[in-house]
Motif scaffolding. Structure first.
Motif, mmCIF file in Angstrom:
data_model
loop_
_atom_site.group_PDB
_atom_site.id
_atom_site.type_symbol
_atom_site.label_atom_id
_atom_site.label_comp_id
_atom_site.label_asym_id
_atom_site.label_seq_id
_atom_site.Cartn_x
_atom_site.Cartn_y
_atom_site.Cartn_z
ATOM 1 N N TRP A 156 0.955 -1.103 0.094
ATOM 2 C CA TRP A 156 -0.252 0.121 -0.214
ATOM 3 C C TRP A 156 0.708 1.152 0.225
ATOM 4 O O TRP A 156 2.094 1.335 -0.166
ATOM 5 C CB TRP A 156 -1.013 0.328 1.322
ATOM 6 N N ASN A 157 0.794 2.094 -0.257
ATOM 7 C CA ASN A 157 1.264 3.080 -0.481
ATOM 8 C C ASN A 157 0.519 4.613 0.690
ATOM 9 O O ASN A 157 -0.552 4.577 0.430
ATOM 10 C CB ASN A 157 0.488 4.442 -1.531
ATOM 11 N N LEU A 158 1.833 4.798 1.550
ATOM 12 C CA LEU A 158 1.864 5.482 2.784
ATOM 13 C C LEU A 158 2.135 6.882 2.652
ATOM 14 O O LEU A 158 2.606 7.820 1.925
ATOM 15 C CB LEU A 158 2.336 5.046 4.253
ATOM 16 N N CYS A 159 1.067 7.747 2.816
ATOM 17 C CA CYS A 159 0.526 9.348 2.504
ATOM 18 C C CYS A 159 0.330 10.268 4.264
ATOM 19 O O CYS A 159 -0.193 9.717 4.486
ATOM 20 C CB CYS A 159 0.079 9.681 1.594
ATOM 21 N N VAL A 160 1.662 10.948 4.378
ATOM 22 C CA VAL A 160 1.856 11.566 5.797
ATOM 23 C C VAL A 160 1.430 12.823 5.409
ATOM 24 O O VAL A 160 2.466 13.275 5.098
ATOM 25 C CB VAL A 160 2.865 11.487 6.614
ATOM 26 N N ASP A 161 0.357 13.651 6.258
ATOM 27 C CA ASP A 161 0.940 14.644 6.269
ATOM 28 C C ASP A 161 1.561 15.377 8.013
ATOM 29 O O ASP A 161 0.630 15.451 8.581
ATOM 30 C CB ASP A 161 -0.870 15.853 6.388
ATOM 31 N N GLU A 162 2.590 16.025 7.803
ATOM 32 C CA GLU A 162 3.520 16.718 8.416
ATOM 33 C C GLU A 162 3.325 17.613 9.343
ATOM 34 O O GLU A 162 4.420 18.456 9.735
ATOM 35 C CB GLU A 162 5.333 16.291 7.952
ATOM 36 N N ALA A 163 2.425 18.404 8.328
ATOM 37 C CA ALA A 163 1.981 19.882 9.068
ATOM 38 C C ALA A 163 1.657 20.366 10.608
ATOM 39 O O ALA A 163 2.862 21.019 10.594
ATOM 40 C CB ALA A 163 0.627 20.393 8.887
ATOM 41 N N HIS A 164 2.214 19.539 11.813
ATOM 42 C CA HIS A 164 2.221 19.766 12.626
ATOM 43 C C HIS A 164 3.339 18.999 13.693
ATOM 44 O O HIS A 164 3.691 19.739 14.667
ATOM 45 C CB HIS A 164 0.904 19.795 13.638
ATOM 46 N N ALA A 165 4.325 18.586 12.436
ATOM 47 C CA ALA A 165 5.448 17.873 13.353
ATOM 48 C C ALA A 165 7.022 18.428 12.426
ATOM 49 O O ALA A 165 7.634 18.638 12.908
ATOM 50 C CB ALA A 165 5.593 16.091 12.507
ATOM 51 N N LEU A 175 8.318 14.066 11.996
ATOM 52 C CA LEU A 175 8.155 12.886 13.191
ATOM 53 C C LEU A 175 8.459 11.690 12.345
ATOM 54 O O LEU A 175 9.399 10.711 12.874
ATOM 55 C CB LEU A 175 6.876 13.411 13.523
ATOM 56 N N LEU A 176 8.684 11.418 10.972
ATOM 57 C CA LEU A 176 9.082 10.573 10.551
ATOM 58 C C LEU A 176 10.201 10.250 10.177
ATOM 59 O O LEU A 176 11.161 9.186 10.511
ATOM 60 C CB LEU A 176 8.145 10.733 8.767
ATOM 61 N N ASN A 177 11.115 11.509 10.213
ATOM 62 C CA ASN A 177 12.544 11.368 10.190
ATOM 63 C C ASN A 177 13.448 11.144 11.376
ATOM 64 O O ASN A 177 14.067 10.059 11.681
ATOM 65 C CB ASN A 177 12.962 13.229 9.862
ATOM 66 N N GLU A 178 12.192 10.992 13.529
ATOM 67 C CA GLU A 178 12.428 11.116 13.846
ATOM 68 C C GLU A 178 12.077 10.281 14.388
ATOM 69 O O GLU A 178 13.534 8.593 15.112
ATOM 70 C CB GLU A 178 11.201 11.731 14.916
ATOM 71 N N LEU A 179 12.044 9.495 13.718
ATOM 72 C CA LEU A 179 10.923 8.164 13.123
ATOM 73 C C LEU A 179 12.291 6.949 12.148
ATOM 74 O O LEU A 179 11.955 5.940 11.911
ATOM 75 C CB LEU A 179 9.864 7.550 13.207
ATOM 76 N N ASN A 180 12.870 6.853 11.482
ATOM 77 C CA ASN A 180 13.124 6.766 10.307
ATOM 78 C C ASN A 180 12.681 6.497 9.344
ATOM 79 O O ASN A 180 12.885 5.239 8.997
ATOM 80 C CB ASN A 180 14.377 6.020 10.829
ATOM 81 N N LEU A 181 11.326 6.998 8.969
ATOM 82 C CA LEU A 181 10.667 6.395 8.424
ATOM 83 C C LEU A 181 9.993 7.454 6.688
ATOM 84 O O LEU A 181 9.258 6.619 5.972
ATOM 85 C CB LEU A 181 9.257 6.666 8.965
ATOM 86 N N GLU A 182 11.483 8.227 6.586
ATOM 87 C CA GLU A 182 10.899 8.867 5.309
ATOM 88 C C GLU A 182 11.196 7.703 4.216
ATOM 89 O O GLU A 182 10.347 8.418 3.278
ATOM 90 C CB GLU A 182 11.846 10.283 5.167
ATOM 91 N N SER A 183 11.705 7.480 4.015
ATOM 92 C CA SER A 183 11.790 6.360 2.932
ATOM 93 C C SER A 183 10.714 5.814 2.514
ATOM 94 O O SER A 183 10.390 5.424 0.917
ATOM 95 C CB SER A 183 13.463 5.675 2.498
ATOM 96 N N VAL A 184 9.868 5.686 3.810
ATOM 97 C CA VAL A 184 8.658 4.241 3.181
ATOM 98 C C VAL A 184 7.527 4.953 2.892
ATOM 99 O O VAL A 184 6.699 4.034 2.715
ATOM 100 C CB VAL A 184 8.404 3.509 4.774
#
Length: 385
Positions: free
Chosen positions: A193-202, A213-222
């Motif tokens: 599946w395709n994960l789409c994340v709004d990081e507006a408040h992170a 937050l994706l960077n903090e969790l090392n999840l940017e590439s996914v």
């Protein structure tokens, strides 16, 4: 006229339900527990102080871009900025939009296609919902942060979809809580599946130098796509979608809010660029995170308080009339605190949305609690129950 009669009827219904909206001026001198300016970048000329040489000063005076990006609005400045944004957020490419609303609307209305499915958390931002409603894809809403509910509802779908998009916010704009990003990433990986994340408040708050937050969790590439908004911690305006180069090309060709909007003016682009310069300094972020920890400690045993790690702190006061009364009483005491009423949040989930900032002092946070306790303990007030 019938149109006016219908509008009046709908407005009167809102008044009766206590959720009528009106515009209120921001009064000077009040303690800011309301704005999304988490790092104070839009206060005190922090960005303006970086505009040092004459060319930047002249650039800051330019008031318009001259057209959409596909006509007169493209420039070396905007394309250089997009490359910087992509590099900063470890993405292949980035595309700027005029606002976070435009970006979400533009993405969800065009990228998911017929025979695709969008699965979205019930608490995602209105801009995401509007984009999903405009899409040709099917959609499925699941209970907030409940992946079991997501899977149960998906299992009831008998249709085989070409692509599935999962839409969430990393930090939710109304409650300030986090999406279960690790679990979502693994779910999307296992099912393609395709994960789409709004990081507006992170963005600007979490991760290395405010990368999110994706960077903090090392999840940017996914992630298939990520949104970063500049009207919050970045103290500017606009938003970007970060993803593959193919995604950027597709949005340029099919995203109507991008195609048919006049591009951001040069001075707005420069403010975003300078905000990224400020992100390299950690002082304001450290102050903000310390204030969040301090507020959690001060309010930890306070009734109705929802402890959280984000700048958005929630105090539940069910009922539109009740929460509006408490907010007004706090405003009279000099605190800029706003009520969040239904239908913005579900009925029964009305709350005070307290936004913390790097510039708030510990005494301001303590005094807010003291005054809030006084308001809530008022005797003989039938509106607080």
């Amino acid at each position: 006229m019938r149109a006016h009669q219908n509008m009046q009827r709908l407005l009167q219904s809102r008044r009766e339900k206590g959720n009528f909206r009106s515009l209120n001026l921001v009064e000077e001198g009040k303690v800011d527990f309301c704005s999304n300016d988490y790092l104070g970048f839009s206060r005190g000329g922090k960005i303006e102080k970086l505009i040092s040489n004459q060319s930047e000063k002249n650039l800051s005076k330019e008031s318009g871009s001259g057209g959409s990006r596909l006509l007169a609005g493209n420039s070396v400045l905007v394309e250089t900025l997009e490359k910087r944004i992509a590099e900063f957020h470890s993405g292949e490419s980035a595309l700027l939009f005029n606002s976070g609303y435009d970006a979400n609307l533009g993405f969800y209305s065009c990228v998911p296609q017929k025979n695709d499915l969008i699965i979205y958390d019930e608490y995602v931002h209105a801009s995401m919902i509007d984009g999903i409603r405009s899409s040709l894809a099917d959609s499925l809403k699941f209970r907030h942060n409940q992946l079991e509910d997501l899977l149960v509802k998906f299992s009831r779908k008998s249709k085989d979809y070409h692509s599935v998009f999962v839409a969430v916010e990393s930090v939710y704009s109304m409650d300030g809580d986090f999406a279960p990003l690790r679990e979502l990433a693994e779910l999307c990986r296992s099912r393609e599946w395709n994960l789409c994340v709004d990081e507006a408040h992170a963005g600007g708050v979490f991760g290395k130098q405010g990368r999110g937050l994706l960077n903090e969790l090392n999840l940017e590439s996914v992630c298939f796509a990520r949104l970063y908004a500049y009207g919050k911690a970045f103290g500017s305006h606009g938003a970007s979608i970060v993803g593959s180069s193919l995604l950027r090309e597709f949005l340029i060709n099919f995203s109507r809010p991008f195609i048919y909007s006049t591009a951001l003016p040069p001075h707005s682009l420069k403010r975003i660029d300078l905000a990224y310069d400020l992100m390299t300094f950690e002082d304001e972020r450290k102050k903000l995170l310390e204030n969040i920890r301090f507020a959690n400690k001060v309010f930890q045993e306070f009734p109705f308080y929802q402890i959280g790690r984000s700048p958005i702190q929630i105090i539940r006061i069910p009922g539109n009339e009740n929460v509006a009364f408490v907010a007004q009483a706090l405003q009279q005491k000099g605190f800029d605190v706003r009520p969040i009423k239904s239908p913005t949040v579900p009925e029964g989930k009305e709350c005070l949305r307290i936004c913390l900032h790097s510039f708030n002092t510990k005494s301001e946070i303590e005094n807010l609690k003291i005054e809030l306790m006084k308001v809530l303990s008022m005797k003989n007030n039938q509106r607080i129950n």
